[in-house]
Design an enzyme around this catalytic site. Structure first.
Site, PDB file in Angstrom:
ATOM      1  N   VAL A   1      10.623   2.716  11.915  1.00 40.43           N
ATOM      2  CA  VAL A   1       9.492   3.777  12.639  1.00 40.43           C
ATOM      3  C   VAL A   1       9.585   3.639  14.080  1.00 40.43           C
ATOM      4  CG1 VAL A   1       8.232   4.072  10.556  1.00 40.43           C
ATOM      5  CG2 VAL A   1       7.492   2.173  12.140  1.00 40.43           C
TER       6      VAL A   1
ATOM      7  N   ASP B   1      11.825   3.484   4.452  1.00 42.91           N
ATOM      8  CA  ASP B   1      11.470   2.020   4.735  1.00 42.91           C
ATOM      9  C   ASP B   1      12.548   1.209   5.603  1.00 42.91           C
ATOM     10  OD1 ASP B   1       9.150   0.123   3.562  1.00 42.91           O
ATOM     11  OD2 ASP B   1      10.700  -0.961   4.457  1.00 42.91           O
TER      12      ASP B   1
ATOM     13  N   TYR C   1      -2.882  -6.525  16.750  1.00 41.35           N
ATOM     14  CA  TYR C   1      -3.223  -5.807  15.579  1.00 41.35           C
ATOM     15  C   TYR C   1      -4.408  -5.081  15.580  1.00 41.35           C
ATOM     16  CZ  TYR C   1      -3.441  -4.715  10.442  1.00 41.35           C
ATOM     17  OH  TYR C   1      -3.565  -4.069   9.335  1.00 41.35           O
TER      18      TYR C   1
ATOM     19  N   ILE D   1       0.929  -1.128  -0.074  1.00 41.71           N
ATOM     20  CA  ILE D   1       0.021   0.064  -0.026  1.00 41.71           C
ATOM     21  C   ILE D   1       0.926   1.218  -0.032  1.00 41.71           C
ATOM     22  CG2 ILE D   1      -1.622   1.300   1.598  1.00 41.71           C
ATOM     23  CD1 ILE D   1      -2.631  -1.634   2.200  1.00 41.71           C
TER      24      ILE D   1
HETATM   25  N1  NAD Z   1      -3.084  -5.361   3.264  1.00 37.34           N
HETATM   26  C1  NAD Z   1      -3.896  -5.512   3.795  1.00 37.34           C
HETATM   27  O1  NAD Z   1      -5.078  -6.079   3.671  1.00 37.34           O
HETATM   28  C2  NAD Z   1      -4.116  -3.986   4.852  1.00 37.34           C
HETATM   29  C3  NAD Z   1      -5.499  -3.949   5.234  1.00 37.34           C
HETATM   30  C4  NAD Z   1      -5.572  -2.987   6.164  1.00 37.34           C
HETATM   31  C5  NAD Z   1      -4.667  -2.198   6.547  1.00 37.34           C
HETATM   32  N2  NAD Z   1      -3.277  -2.509   6.074  1.00 37.34           N
HETATM   33  C6  NAD Z   1      -2.285  -1.415   6.675  1.00 37.34           C
HETATM   34  O2  NAD Z   1      -1.628  -0.921   5.506  1.00 37.34           O
HETATM   35  C7  NAD Z   1      -0.203  -0.683   5.894  1.00 37.34           C
HETATM   36  C8  NAD Z   1       0.628  -1.227   4.548  1.00 37.34           C
HETATM   37  O3  NAD Z   1       0.503  -2.773   4.853  1.00 37.34           O
HETATM   38  P1  NAD Z   1       0.650  -3.651   3.532  1.00 37.34           P
HETATM   39  O4  NAD Z   1      -0.340  -4.503   3.241  1.00 37.34           O
HETATM   40  O5  NAD Z   1       1.232  -2.659   2.339  1.00 37.34           O
HETATM   41  O6  NAD Z   1       1.937  -4.190   4.003  1.00 37.34           O
HETATM   42  P2  NAD Z   1       3.176  -4.946   3.149  1.00 37.34           P
HETATM   43  O7  NAD Z   1       3.984  -5.914   4.219  1.00 37.34           O
HETATM   44  O8  NAD Z   1       3.214  -5.403   1.882  1.00 37.34           O
HETATM   45  O9  NAD Z   1       4.054  -3.385   3.407  1.00 37.34           O
HETATM   46  C9  NAD Z   1       4.670  -2.994   4.885  1.00 37.34           C
HETATM   47  C10 NAD Z   1       5.721  -2.085   4.475  1.00 37.34           C
HETATM   48  O10 NAD Z   1       6.256  -1.593   5.744  1.00 37.34           O
HETATM   49  C11 NAD Z   1       7.812  -1.688   6.018  1.00 37.34           C
HETATM   50  N3  NAD Z   1       8.052  -1.687   7.368  1.00 37.34           N
HETATM   51  C12 NAD Z   1       7.548  -2.708   8.254  1.00 37.34           C
HETATM   52  N4  NAD Z   1       8.207  -2.464   9.442  1.00 37.34           N
HETATM   53  C13 NAD Z   1       8.649  -1.219   9.396  1.00 37.34           C
HETATM   54  C14 NAD Z   1       9.329  -0.508  10.314  1.00 37.34           C
HETATM   55  N5  NAD Z   1       9.424  -0.768  11.676  1.00 37.34           N
HETATM   56  N6  NAD Z   1       9.889   0.702   9.782  1.00 37.34           N
HETATM   57  C15 NAD Z   1       9.718   0.942   8.767  1.00 37.34           C
HETATM   58  N7  NAD Z   1       9.052   0.177   7.786  1.00 37.34           N
HETATM   59  C16 NAD Z   1       8.494  -0.937   8.118  1.00 37.34           C
HETATM   60  C17 NAD Z   1       8.154  -3.054   5.266  1.00 37.34           C
HETATM   61  O11 NAD Z   1       9.307  -3.248   4.971  1.00 37.34           O
HETATM   62  C18 NAD Z   1       7.247  -2.849   4.090  1.00 37.34           C
HETATM   63  O12 NAD Z   1       7.847  -2.513   2.961  1.00 37.34           O
HETATM   64  C19 NAD Z   1       0.155  -1.511   7.191  1.00 37.34           C
HETATM   65  O13 NAD Z   1      -0.017  -0.452   8.271  1.00 37.34           O
HETATM   66  C20 NAD Z   1      -1.096  -2.358   7.274  1.00 37.34           C
HETATM   67  O14 NAD Z   1      -1.348  -2.696   8.633  1.00 37.34           O
HETATM   68  C21 NAD Z   1      -3.085  -3.526   5.367  1.00 37.34           C
END
Ligand code: NAD
Length: 255
Positions: free
Chosen positions: A69, A42, A162, A23
């Site tokens: 972060v 990241d 979560y 995302i």
């Molecule tokens: N995919 C879904 O269904 C979904 C639904 C609701 C909310 N979200 C939220 O959307 C956001 C993005 O999720 P996504 O699905 O793209 O996940 P993803 O795992 O594909 O991407 C997450 C990114 O965050 C980075 N990351 C993780 N820990 C980190 C840290 N400590 N410091 C800096 N970067 C860090 C990872 O390296 C990765 O590039 C998240 O907050 C997730 O909770 C996702």
């Protein structure tokens, strides 16, 4: 100014945490397409650099910086670096997040802490550092990526930590919005539904079928489904909107 012009981000500067993939990457691309220079932050710097190279092809200036972060000192330093590079910070999207699954009776303290550290403390630390820069310049838009799991108990996966972290993100967003509204800084959140990203790629066929059958639109979301919401909240099109949680879930939370 015409309505389409109010969605333009030409000349703005932005950062996206967790911008290397999923995302965050999609939202970084959208910001660039709308005209903003973008810093991709990241913990996975190799992937952030390759994402940044792709986004640069859209014709904007792009930075890639390593950021965990959960590290307050590093968060301050990196936000200052981005600010110093472009001389301002107009938009910040905090998308970095992690998910684990465990029944509540089995969640260990370390796992609870890891989820809350990245998803909730990380969002607060980033918003705080971004807010300091934006309050000093008298303007800015912060967008935190929460989740529909902040409002409902998702199924069939079990992840109390979560869900709690995402409810916290919504309330931190509302609190910062109230504190900073009179000083030109807007703070909103986006709550995605189940979205196809590397985070959800491991889900079983049964899980996916459950998610789809619980979604009125009968499909999972794609990262691009969130782009319009982010550009709206980042731009002057939403200039009177703050403290809002914009749910983008194909109708999941209706049932
Ligand atoms: N995919 C879904 O269904 C979904 C639904 C609701 C909310 N979200 C939220 O959307 C956001 C993005 O999720 P996504 O699905 O793209 O996940 P993803 O795992 O594909 O991407 C997450 C990114 O965050 C980075 N990351 C993780 N820990 C980190 C840290 N400590 N410091 C800096 N970067 C860090 C990872 O390296 C990765 O590039 C998240 O907050 C997730 O909770 C996702």
């Amino acid at each position: 100014m015409g309505i389409l012009d109010r969605f333009s981000l030409a000349g703005r500067t932005a950062l996206v945490t967790g911008g290397a993939r999923g995302i965050g990457r999609s939202l970084a691309e959208a910001l660039a397409e709308a005209g903003a220079n973008v810093a991709v932050l990241d913990v996975n710097i190799a992937l952030a650099e390759s994402t940044a190279q792709d986004i640069q092809k859209l014709g904007v200036d792009v930075l890639a910086l390593a950021l965990d972060v959960t590290d307050a000192a590093r968060v301050s330093k990196v936000v200052e670096q981005v600010h110093a590079h472009w001389g301002r910070l107009d938009i910040a999207i905090n998308s970095a997040g992690i998910a684990r699954r465990s029944p509540s009776e089995q969640i260990e303290e370390a796992e609870w802490d890891a989820i809350l550290d990245v998803n909730l403390k990380g969002v607060f630390l980033c918003s705080q550092a971004e807010g300091r820069v934006m309050l000093a310049q008298g303007s800015g838009s912060i967008i935190n990526v929460a989740s529909m799991s902040g409002q409902i108990v998702n199924r069939p996966q079990q992840h109390a930590h979560y869900n709690a972290s995402k409810a916290g993100v919504v309330q931190v967003t509302r609190t910062l919005a109230a504190e900073w509204a009179s000083r030109g800084v807007r703070v909103n959140s986006i709550s995605p539904g189940h979205t196809n990203t590397p985070m959800t790629a491991h889900a079983s066929a049964v899980d996916r079928a459950t998610w789809v059958s619980n979604t009125p639109m009968e499909r999972l979301g794609e990262p691009a489904d969130l782009q319009g919401a982010a550009i709206y909240l980042a731009s002057d099109a939403s200039s009177y909107v703050t403290g809002h949680d914009l749910v983008v879930d194909g109708g999941y939370t209706l049932w």
